[in-house]
Motif scaffolding. Structure first.
Motif, PDB file in Angstrom:
ATOM      1  N   GLU A  77       0.829  -1.193   0.000  1.00 43.98           N
ATOM      2  CA  GLU A  77       0.000   0.000   0.000  1.00 43.98           C
ATOM      3  C   GLU A  77       0.868   1.250   0.000  1.00 43.98           C
ATOM      4  OE1 GLU A  77      -2.406  -0.550   3.509  1.00 43.98           O
ATOM      5  OE2 GLU A  77      -3.971  -1.516   2.334  1.00 43.98           O
ATOM      6  N   VAL A  78       0.495   2.225  -0.843  1.00 36.14           N
ATOM      7  CA  VAL A  78       1.175   3.516  -0.892  1.00 36.14           C
ATOM      8  C   VAL A  78       0.119   4.615  -0.867  1.00 36.14           C
ATOM      9  CG1 VAL A  78       3.169   2.620  -2.169  1.00 36.14           C
ATOM     10  CG2 VAL A  78       1.232   3.592  -3.435  1.00 36.14           C
ATOM     11  N   THR A  79       0.527   5.806  -0.475  1.00 35.54           N
ATOM     12  CA  THR A  79      -0.356   6.963  -0.513  1.00 35.54           C
ATOM     13  C   THR A  79       0.366   8.062  -1.282  1.00 35.54           C
ATOM     14  OG1 THR A  79      -1.344   6.357   1.604  1.00 35.54           O
ATOM     15  CG2 THR A  79      -1.684   8.621   0.851  1.00 35.54           C
ATOM     16  N   LEU A  80      -0.282   8.551  -2.336  1.00 37.29           N
ATOM     17  CA  LEU A  80       0.350   9.504  -3.248  1.00 37.29           C
ATOM     18  C   LEU A  80      -0.462  10.778  -3.397  1.00 37.29           C
ATOM     19  CD1 LEU A  80       1.038   7.103  -6.249  1.00 37.29           C
ATOM     20  CD2 LEU A  80       2.717   7.938  -4.618  1.00 37.29           C
ATOM     21  N   LEU A  81       0.248  11.848  -3.654  1.00 37.41           N
ATOM     22  CA  LEU A  81      -0.356  13.084  -4.113  1.00 37.41           C
ATOM     23  C   LEU A  81      -0.022  13.166  -5.591  1.00 37.41           C
ATOM     24  CD1 LEU A  81      -1.773  15.792  -3.670  1.00 37.41           C
ATOM     25  CD2 LEU A  81       0.463  16.747  -3.060  1.00 37.41           C
ATOM     26  N   ALA A  82      -1.045  13.219  -6.449  1.00 35.22           N
ATOM     27  CA  ALA A  82      -0.830  13.212  -7.893  1.00 35.22           C
ATOM     28  C   ALA A  82      -1.874  14.076  -8.580  1.00 35.22           C
ATOM     29  CB  ALA A  82      -0.912  11.774  -8.423  1.00 35.22           C
ATOM     30  N   ALA A  83      -1.597  14.433  -9.825  1.00 33.13           N
ATOM     31  CA  ALA A  83      -2.525  15.226 -10.635  1.00 33.13           C
ATOM     32  C   ALA A  83      -3.107  14.343 -11.732  1.00 33.13           C
ATOM     33  CB  ALA A  83      -1.807  16.418 -11.249  1.00 33.13           C
ATOM     34  N   VAL A  84      -4.409  14.463 -11.940  1.00 36.09           N
ATOM     35  CA  VAL A  84      -5.074  13.691 -12.984  1.00 36.09           C
ATOM     36  C   VAL A  84      -4.628  14.234 -14.343  1.00 36.09           C
ATOM     37  CG1 VAL A  84      -7.306  13.048 -13.984  1.00 36.09           C
ATOM     38  CG2 VAL A  84      -7.055  13.243 -11.493  1.00 36.09           C
ATOM     39  N   GLU A  85      -4.165  13.320 -15.196  1.00 36.49           N
ATOM     40  CA  GLU A  85      -3.727  13.725 -16.529  1.00 36.49           C
ATOM     41  C   GLU A  85      -4.789  13.440 -17.589  1.00 36.49           C
ATOM     42  OE1 GLU A  85      -0.457  11.902 -19.217  1.00 36.49           O
ATOM     43  OE2 GLU A  85       0.409  13.644 -18.193  1.00 36.49           O
ATOM     44  N   GLU A  86      -5.385  12.253 -17.545  1.00 35.86           N
ATOM     45  CA  GLU A  86      -6.400  11.879 -18.521  1.00 35.86           C
ATOM     46  C   GLU A  86      -7.472  11.057 -17.821  1.00 35.86           C
ATOM     47  OE1 GLU A  86      -6.936   9.209 -22.599  1.00 35.86           O
ATOM     48  OE2 GLU A  86      -5.026   9.171 -21.548  1.00 35.86           O
ATOM     49  N   VAL A  87      -8.728  11.335 -18.119  1.00 38.14           N
ATOM     50  CA  VAL A  87      -9.834  10.578 -17.553  1.00 38.14           C
ATOM     51  C   VAL A  87     -10.370   9.635 -18.625  1.00 38.14           C
ATOM     52  CG1 VAL A  87     -12.131  10.671 -16.527  1.00 38.14           C
ATOM     53  CG2 VAL A  87     -10.442  12.433 -15.964  1.00 38.14           C
ATOM     54  N   ILE A  88     -10.271   8.346 -18.365  1.00 37.38           N
ATOM     55  CA  ILE A  88     -10.808   7.324 -19.264  1.00 37.38           C
ATOM     56  C   ILE A  88     -12.244   7.029 -18.849  1.00 37.38           C
ATOM     57  CG2 ILE A  88     -10.490   4.973 -20.125  1.00 37.38           C
ATOM     58  CD1 ILE A  88      -7.454   5.416 -19.225  1.00 37.38           C
ATOM     59  N   SER A  89     -12.460   6.941 -17.564  1.00 31.72           N
ATOM     60  CA  SER A  89     -13.786   6.789 -16.962  1.00 31.72           C
ATOM     61  C   SER A  89     -13.647   7.252 -15.515  1.00 31.72           C
ATOM     62  CB  SER A  89     -14.251   5.330 -17.033  1.00 31.72           C
ATOM     63  OG  SER A  89     -13.696   4.573 -15.985  1.00 31.72           O
ATOM     64  N   PRO A  90     -14.754   7.374 -14.784  1.00 27.74           N
ATOM     65  CA  PRO A  90     -14.623   7.770 -13.384  1.00 27.74           C
ATOM     66  C   PRO A  90     -13.790   6.795 -12.548  1.00 27.74           C
ATOM     67  CG  PRO A  90     -16.877   8.048 -14.101  1.00 27.74           C
ATOM     68  CD  PRO A  90     -16.156   7.328 -15.207  1.00 27.74           C
ATOM     69  N   ARG A  91     -13.655   5.560 -13.027  1.00 28.67           N
ATOM     70  CA  ARG A  91     -12.903   4.557 -12.275  1.00 28.67           C
ATOM     71  C   ARG A  91     -11.594   4.155 -12.937  1.00 28.67           C
ATOM     72  NH1 ARG A  91     -16.322  -0.227 -10.952  1.00 28.67           N
ATOM     73  NH2 ARG A  91     -14.401  -0.825  -9.914  1.00 28.67           N
ATOM     74  N   ALA A  92     -11.226   4.796 -14.023  1.00 30.50           N
ATOM     75  CA  ALA A  92      -9.942   4.532 -14.687  1.00 30.50           C
ATOM     76  C   ALA A  92      -9.427   5.842 -15.266  1.00 30.50           C
ATOM     77  CB  ALA A  92     -10.112   3.487 -15.781  1.00 30.50           C
ATOM     78  N   PHE A  93      -8.244   6.224 -14.820  1.00 28.47           N
ATOM     79  CA  PHE A  93      -7.661   7.491 -15.261  1.00 28.47           C
ATOM     80  C   PHE A  93      -6.151   7.419 -15.077  1.00 28.47           C
ATOM     81  CE2 PHE A  93      -9.188   7.747 -10.929  1.00 28.47           C
ATOM     82  CZ  PHE A  93      -8.127   8.283 -10.220  1.00 28.47           C
ATOM     83  N   THR A  94      -5.442   8.381 -15.652  1.00 30.35           N
ATOM     84  CA  THR A  94      -4.000   8.420 -15.472  1.00 30.35           C
ATOM     85  C   THR A  94      -3.635   9.618 -14.604  1.00 30.35           C
ATOM     86  OG1 THR A  94      -3.572   9.708 -17.482  1.00 30.35           O
ATOM     87  CG2 THR A  94      -3.562   7.300 -17.689  1.00 30.35           C
ATOM     88  N   VAL A  95      -2.510   9.486 -13.907  1.00 29.41           N
ATOM     89  CA  VAL A  95      -2.015  10.562 -13.051  1.00 29.41           C
ATOM     90  C   VAL A  95      -0.552  10.825 -13.359  1.00 29.41           C
ATOM     91  CG1 VAL A  95      -3.653  10.207 -11.155  1.00 29.41           C
ATOM     92  CG2 VAL A  95      -1.501   8.927 -11.178  1.00 29.41           C
ATOM     93  N   THR A  96      -0.131  12.012 -12.967  1.00 28.10           N
ATOM     94  CA  THR A  96       1.255  12.420 -13.132  1.00 28.10           C
ATOM     95  C   THR A  96       1.627  13.322 -11.960  1.00 28.10           C
ATOM     96  OG1 THR A  96       2.846  13.283 -14.749  1.00 28.10           O
ATOM     97  CG2 THR A  96       0.747  14.452 -14.566  1.00 28.10           C
ATOM     98  N   SER A  97       2.774  13.941 -12.046  1.00 25.33           N
ATOM     99  CA  SER A  97       3.296  14.782 -10.979  1.00 25.33           C
ATOM    100  C   SER A  97       2.475  16.057 -10.805  1.00 25.33           C
ATOM    101  CB  SER A  97       4.746  15.160 -11.295  1.00 25.33           C
ATOM    102  OG  SER A  97       5.213  16.135 -10.407  1.00 25.33           O
ATOM    103  N   THR A  98       2.342  16.491  -9.571  1.00 27.02           N
ATOM    104  CA  THR A  98       1.697  17.773  -9.284  1.00 27.02           C
ATOM    105  C   THR A  98       2.676  18.923  -9.469  1.00 27.02           C
ATOM    106  OG1 THR A  98       2.254  17.638  -6.938  1.00 27.02           O
ATOM    107  CG2 THR A  98       0.098  16.773  -7.608  1.00 27.02           C
TER     108      THR A  98
END
Length: 171
Positions: A77-98
């Motif tokens: 388990e990890v906990t991250l602070l990230a920025a949403v880059e692309e939304v594929i669906s409300p339950r699948a998306f990509t993230v990148t650096s803030t």
């Protein structure tokens, strides 16, 4: 303290006085000096799992160092602070650096009970997740009951992805 002749040892006291005087002088200066100093504190990432959950091996920013070590955290388990880059669906998306770093995005797939967040491009999220190796779109869609076509996720086949159990908007 005294030496064998009964004289007090002043060298340790003198050394301590010099150190303290130096520290006092280094604290002098105007407020602008402090404004120019870079912050050495990492970004604060809240504990969204709660106090009853053991500490994660990684709590921090999605940055280049974490991205390079993503496989090393597989099944932890990890906990991250990230920025949403692309939304594929409300339950699948990509993230990148803030922080605006140029990183390859990371796919996030959520469990059904992740919460009521509908991710939006550019939104900063705190994500409690488990990195999982060897993403398979068909398996993820079936096991997580995603309302998606597998072709929408094929680009991430065999990659490490984040299986998110908690999403919260960043503070």
């Amino acid at each position: 303290m005294a030496d064998q002749l009964g004289r007090p040892h002043t060298r340790p006291l003198l050394a301590a006085a010099l150190v303290l005087a130096t520290l006092g002088l280094s604290a002098c200066g105007d407020e602008d000096d402090n404004a120019l100093a870079p912050s050495l504190e990492p970004a604060s990432v809240p504990d969204i799992r709660g106090p009853e959950d053991p500490d994660d091996p990684y709590v921090g920013l999605l940055d280049e160092a974490f991205r390079e070590d993503l496989e090393a955290y597989s099944q932890q388990e990890v906990t991250l602070l990230a920025a949403v880059e692309e939304v594929i669906s409300p339950r699948a998306f990509t993230v990148t650096s803030t922080a605006g770093e140029d990183l390859d995005p990371v796919l996030v797939v959520t469990t059904a009970d992740v919460g009521n967040i509908d991710p939006e491009v550019g939104q900063e999220l705190v994500i409690a997740a488990t990195p999982v190796e060897d993403f398979d779109a068909d398996t993820a869609i079936e096991e997580l009951r995603l309302d998606l076509d597998a072709t929408e996720l094929d680009a991430w086949d065999d990659d490490v992805y984040l299986l998110a159990t908690i999403l919260e908007e960043a503070p």
